[in-house]
Design a protein around this motif. Structure first.
Motif, PDB file in Angstrom:
ATOM      1  N   UNK A  58      -7.490  25.001 -14.274  1.00 31.54           N
ATOM      2  CA  UNK A  58      -7.306  24.093 -13.145  1.00 31.54           C
ATOM      3  C   UNK A  58      -7.720  24.787 -11.850  1.00 31.54           C
ATOM      4  N   UNK A  59      -8.478  24.082 -11.038  1.00 30.46           N
ATOM      5  CA  UNK A  59      -8.951  24.613  -9.763  1.00 30.46           C
ATOM      6  C   UNK A  59      -8.692  23.598  -8.658  1.00 30.46           C
ATOM      7  N   UNK A  60      -8.875  24.041  -7.432  1.00 31.62           N
ATOM      8  CA  UNK A  60      -8.728  23.166  -6.271  1.00 31.62           C
ATOM      9  C   UNK A  60      -9.969  23.254  -5.402  1.00 31.62           C
ATOM     10  N   UNK A  61     -10.216  22.175  -4.678  1.00 37.24           N
ATOM     11  CA  UNK A  61     -11.372  22.152  -3.803  1.00 37.24           C
ATOM     12  C   UNK A  61     -11.313  20.970  -2.869  1.00 37.24           C
ATOM     13  N   UNK A  62     -12.480  20.519  -2.420  1.00 38.05           N
ATOM     14  CA  UNK A  62     -12.544  19.399  -1.489  1.00 38.05           C
ATOM     15  C   UNK A  62     -13.849  18.644  -1.685  1.00 38.05           C
ATOM     16  N   UNK A  63     -13.846  17.404  -1.206  1.00 35.65           N
ATOM     17  CA  UNK A  63     -15.034  16.559  -1.295  1.00 35.65           C
ATOM     18  C   UNK A  63     -15.387  16.058   0.097  1.00 35.65           C
ATOM     19  N   UNK A  86      -8.223  18.106  -7.004  1.00 34.40           N
ATOM     20  CA  UNK A  86      -7.802  18.971  -8.103  1.00 34.40           C
ATOM     21  C   UNK A  86      -8.797  18.779  -9.237  1.00 34.40           C
ATOM     22  N   UNK A  87      -9.284  19.884  -9.786  1.00 32.26           N
ATOM     23  CA  UNK A  87     -10.326  19.845 -10.814  1.00 32.26           C
ATOM     24  C   UNK A  87      -9.841  20.586 -12.050  1.00 32.26           C
ATOM     25  N   UNK A  88     -10.061  19.996 -13.211  1.00 32.57           N
ATOM     26  CA  UNK A  88      -9.777  20.703 -14.464  1.00 32.57           C
ATOM     27  C   UNK A  88     -11.048  20.781 -15.284  1.00 32.57           C
ATOM     28  N   UNK A  89     -11.516  22.013 -15.537  1.00 33.86           N
ATOM     29  CA  UNK A  89     -12.621  22.250 -16.452  1.00 33.86           C
ATOM     30  C   UNK A  89     -12.037  22.462 -17.848  1.00 33.86           C
ATOM     31  N   UNK A  90     -12.809  22.125 -18.891  1.00 30.67           N
ATOM     32  CA  UNK A  90     -12.246  22.249 -20.236  1.00 30.67           C
ATOM     33  C   UNK A  90     -13.315  22.430 -21.295  1.00 30.67           C
ATOM     34  N   UNK A  91     -12.875  22.946 -22.450  1.00 31.51           N
ATOM     35  CA  UNK A  91     -13.669  22.976 -23.673  1.00 31.51           C
ATOM     36  C   UNK A  91     -13.314  21.768 -24.518  1.00 31.51           C
ATOM     37  N   UNK A  92     -14.205  21.378 -25.387  1.00 32.25           N
ATOM     38  CA  UNK A  92     -13.919  20.309 -26.337  1.00 32.25           C
ATOM     39  C   UNK A  92     -12.989  20.813 -27.440  1.00 32.25           C
ATOM     40  N   UNK A  93     -12.500  19.888 -28.214  1.00 32.55           N
ATOM     41  CA  UNK A  93     -11.571  20.012 -29.336  1.00 32.55           C
ATOM     42  C   UNK A  93     -10.142  20.168 -28.863  1.00 32.55           C
ATOM     43  N   UNK A  94      -9.237  19.951 -29.806  1.00 35.77           N
ATOM     44  CA  UNK A  94      -7.826  20.126 -29.532  1.00 35.77           C
ATOM     45  C   UNK A  94      -7.323  21.493 -29.922  1.00 35.77           C
ATOM     46  N   UNK A 112     -11.345  15.156 -12.405  1.00 36.79           N
ATOM     47  CA  UNK A 112     -11.045  15.332 -10.987  1.00 36.79           C
ATOM     48  C   UNK A 112     -10.020  14.325 -10.507  1.00 36.79           C
ATOM     49  N   UNK A 113      -9.168  14.792  -9.596  1.00 37.26           N
ATOM     50  CA  UNK A 113      -8.173  13.933  -8.969  1.00 37.26           C
ATOM     51  C   UNK A 113      -8.348  14.072  -7.449  1.00 37.26           C
ATOM     52  N   UNK A 114      -8.891  13.019  -6.819  1.00 36.03           N
ATOM     53  CA  UNK A 114      -9.132  13.006  -5.382  1.00 36.03           C
ATOM     54  C   UNK A 114      -7.866  12.528  -4.671  1.00 36.03           C
ATOM     55  N   UNK A 115      -7.397  13.288  -3.678  1.00 32.25           N
ATOM     56  CA  UNK A 115      -6.187  12.957  -2.930  1.00 32.25           C
ATOM     57  C   UNK A 115      -6.592  12.186  -1.670  1.00 32.25           C
ATOM     58  N   UNK A 116      -6.454  10.872  -1.692  1.00 35.81           N
ATOM     59  CA  UNK A 116      -6.969  10.020  -0.634  1.00 35.81           C
ATOM     60  C   UNK A 116      -6.052  10.007   0.589  1.00 35.81           C
ATOM     61  N   UNK A 117      -6.610   9.561   1.709  1.00 38.45           N
ATOM     62  CA  UNK A 117      -5.895   9.666   2.990  1.00 38.45           C
ATOM     63  C   UNK A 117      -4.627   8.816   3.030  1.00 38.45           C
ATOM     64  N   UNK A 118      -4.566   7.763   2.232  1.00 36.91           N
ATOM     65  CA  UNK A 118      -3.375   6.907   2.245  1.00 36.91           C
ATOM     66  C   UNK A 118      -2.286   7.399   1.296  1.00 36.91           C
ATOM     67  N   UNK A 119      -2.502   8.564   0.695  1.00 34.44           N
ATOM     68  CA  UNK A 119      -1.515   9.125  -0.220  1.00 34.44           C
ATOM     69  C   UNK A 119      -1.753   8.778  -1.680  1.00 34.44           C
ATOM     70  N   UNK A 120      -2.686   7.878  -1.952  1.00 30.03           N
ATOM     71  CA  UNK A 120      -3.013   7.517  -3.334  1.00 30.03           C
ATOM     72  C   UNK A 120      -4.017   8.515  -3.907  1.00 30.03           C
ATOM     73  N   UNK A 121      -4.360   8.316  -5.163  1.00 28.74           N
ATOM     74  CA  UNK A 121      -5.286   9.215  -5.843  1.00 28.74           C
ATOM     75  C   UNK A 121      -6.356   8.412  -6.581  1.00 28.74           C
ATOM     76  N   UNK A 122      -7.504   9.030  -6.767  1.00 28.34           N
ATOM     77  CA  UNK A 122      -8.576   8.450  -7.570  1.00 28.34           C
ATOM     78  C   UNK A 122      -9.039   9.502  -8.562  1.00 28.34           C
ATOM     79  N   UNK A 123      -9.139   9.116  -9.829  1.00 31.03           N
ATOM     80  CA  UNK A 123      -9.544  10.042 -10.887  1.00 31.03           C
ATOM     81  C   UNK A 123     -10.976   9.776 -11.331  1.00 31.03           C
ATOM     82  N   UNK A 124     -11.654  10.847 -11.706  1.00 29.34           N
ATOM     83  CA  UNK A 124     -12.980  10.765 -12.318  1.00 29.34           C
ATOM     84  C   UNK A 124     -12.974  11.696 -13.520  1.00 29.34           C
TER      85      UNK A 124
END
Length: 330
Positions: A58-63, A86-94, A112-124
């Motif tokens: 898990x990493x952190x950054x900005x857009x 907030x960004x999570x990189x991963x390998x495949x498989x369980x 990715x989880x974008x922390x929006x200005x109104x306090x909500x979040x958007x995931x990609x």
């Protein structure tokens, strides 16, 4: 499952452990539950870990959005100042101990989880595949079961051979994802279509693409196999501590007639690409293993100005992720 009894193979763009597995399609179970059941049989059950993409960091950054992005979507993500991510990189498989350089660790993922200005979040939710092996949740479940039924002693044509004959993308999707020298040097694709809505209500289907500013750096299978088992997860933190990793966030726009409901069908490369902005990945969180337990990335967690398309895989992924999260949270 005992590790000595597991044989790994790359099948149809998703890495699976091949063993003899009894079908787990209980009539009372949903498709999502059946899918996670098969994954747990294939990869083993690992308390607190995801059913797929179990190994991650898990990493952190900005857009920072581009000026062009504001014209194609009314989403607040594209209208204002930089937002935390907030960004999570991963390998495949369980399998949480899978070697990063294994071909079975492909496709690597970025959520990715974008922390929006109104306090909500958007995931990609992205991965390194250029297209998905199947088009529906039911087909993905059936692909998993076909892999499970196609162990070394299975008669030919195996269940997997029969499945790929009926689903051509399942035989080729895996070849589109390769092993990078760094998680910061790989392109991550959104295989599902979404829809931009601008301030005038105009709708535009698109697919996400996150392209490393430094360019891709892909290893040969031989070089990848020689790397340390945790080289990707161990390398990203020190790398971005010295210099943040940057990705150009792009949207490939669909043209009239391009399918939005079939993730097995990539759109032609001559389709218009819009530069949405720049993602900067600046640091790995202090306790990544603990941080990732609480993270749930949902493809339908969007914001006004970005909507789901008619792609059935979006809801299928949402349902499966919810089942996996519920089980690993127990």
């Amino acid at each position: 499952m005992r590790s000595s009894s597991i044989k790994y193979t790359l099948a149809a763009g998703v890495a699976f452990a091949v063993a003899t597995v009894t079908p787990v399609f209980a009539e009372e179970a949903t498709t999502a539950e059946q899918t996670i059941n098969v994954m747990n049989k294939l990869f083993g059950s690992h308390p607190g870990k995801r059913a797929n993409h179990a190994k991650g960091v898990v990493a952190e950054g900005s857009f920072i959005p581009s000026a062009e992005a504001a014209g194609i979507s009314k989403a607040s993500l594209f209208q204002g100042p930089p937002v935390p991510v907030t960004i999570r990189f991963s390998d495949a498989t369980g399998v949480p101990t899978i070697p990063d350089g294994s071909k079975n660790a492909n496709p690597h993922g970025m959520s990715l989880k974008f922390k929006l200005v109104d306090g909500s979040e958007m995931d990609v939710v992205l991965n390194a595949l250029k297209y998905f092996p199947v088009a529906t949740g039911e087909a993905f479940r059936d692909l998993l079961q076909a892999v499970a039924d196609s162990g070394p002693d299975a008669a030919h044509p195996t269940a997997l051979e029969r499945f790929t004959a009926a689903h051509p993308a399942a035989a080729t999707a895996g070849g589109t994802a390769k092993t990078p020298s760094s998680l910061a040097r790989q392109t991550y694709n959104g295989v599902n279509a979404f829809v931009f809505v601008d301030k005038d209500g105009k709708r535009q289907p698109f697919r996400f693409r996150f392209v490393p500013v430094q360019g891709e750096d892909i290893l040969s299978p031989e070089d990848a196999a020689k790397r340390e088992p945790n080289y990707l997860m161990a390398e990203i933190g020190p790398r971005i501590a010295v210099e943040p990793a940057r990705f150009t966030v792009q949207a490939q726009l669909a043209a009239p007639g391009d399918p939005t409901n079939d993730a097995t069908k990539p759109w032609p490369e001559d389709r218009r690409i819009v530069d949405l902005g720049v993602l900067t990945v600046s640091k790995v969180v202090p306790d990544s293993a603990e941080a990732e337990k609480a993270l749930l990335f949902m493809p339908n967690a969007l914001t006004d100005g970005v909507e789901v398309s008619d792609d059935p895989l979006i809801d299928a992924r949402v349902q499966a992720y919810a089942v996996s999260f519920g089980r690993r949270s127990q």
